[in-house]
Design an enzyme around this catalytic site. Sequence first.
Site, PDB file in Angstrom:
ATOM      1  N   THR A  30       0.830  -1.205   0.000  1.00 48.32           N
ATOM      2  CA  THR A  30       0.000   0.000   0.000  1.00 48.32           C
ATOM      3  C   THR A  30       0.862   1.252   0.000  1.00 48.32           C
ATOM      4  OG1 THR A  30      -1.707  -1.197   1.233  1.00 48.32           O
ATOM      5  CG2 THR A  30      -1.885   1.202   1.164  1.00 48.32           C
ATOM      6  N   GLY A  89       6.188  -7.327   6.250  1.00 52.82           N
ATOM      7  CA  GLY A  89       7.420  -7.182   5.482  1.00 52.82           C
ATOM      8  C   GLY A  89       8.669  -7.242   6.334  1.00 52.82           C
ATOM      9  N   ASP A 121      -1.102  -4.253   8.465  1.00 52.96           N
ATOM     10  CA  ASP A 121      -1.637  -5.573   8.118  1.00 52.96           C
ATOM     11  C   ASP A 121      -3.056  -5.725   8.657  1.00 52.96           C
ATOM     12  OD1 ASP A 121       0.780  -6.370   6.883  1.00 52.96           O
ATOM     13  OD2 ASP A 121       1.635  -6.787   8.844  1.00 52.96           O
ATOM     14  N   GLU A 140      10.096   0.722  11.215  1.00 52.76           N
ATOM     15  CA  GLU A 140       8.849   1.468  11.041  1.00 52.76           C
ATOM     16  C   GLU A 140       8.400   2.106  12.354  1.00 52.76           C
ATOM     17  OE1 GLU A 140       6.898  -1.157   7.395  1.00 52.76           O
ATOM     18  OE2 GLU A 140       6.549  -1.742   9.464  1.00 52.76           O
TER      19      GLU A 140
END
Length: 206
Positions: A10, A78, A65, A84
Amino acid sequence: MVVGLGTGSTVAWTIRAIGRMVAEGLDILAVPTSYQSEALAIECGIPLTTLSQNPVLDLAIDGVDQIDIRMNAIKGGGAAHTREKVVSIAARRFVVVADGSKRVEVLNRPVPVEVLPFAAMVVERELVRIGGYPVVRQARMKDGPVITDNGNFVMDVSFGEIRDPATLAQEISQIPGVVDHGIFTKIDELHIAHNGTVEVIRRNDL
């Protein structure tokens, strides 16, 4: 403006859109959270920087997710969730983009946990003790486990329905050998797509 770029399918669309805006004159620097995001940002002509040079970001953009109705999320498909999370905390505003299929009443996906290889067996035992069922994520194109960009293993840990994400996040974080996990509880804004439209939900409005 300095922007954190997350990882995943995304966010890849977002990075491409930012690249088009840069080509039209947008003046930004970006901090990518993975090798994949870095490579795509370079391909799209987005100037890059680091957290060492810019420890405070104006904005971080990422996918999820799964996300619940209270804007708690699970990330890490991932295997980039540690970076992140660092980037999300460094940002003044953390925005998530997702499609409608990712939103649920209660989180129930396995939680990715990044683990020091040295401590893998100990961490696995402790995850079981707090009610989890951990499985070391295996690589698809090579024998052996997935190795993160930080050189660690990832365990996908099933807990069933997660009705108190903040408490579970704290319990996982307290296990020695855990680098970080994929429960995110500090999302400021959600942009979620439904049938061709985008709904914007802000934490302050909940």
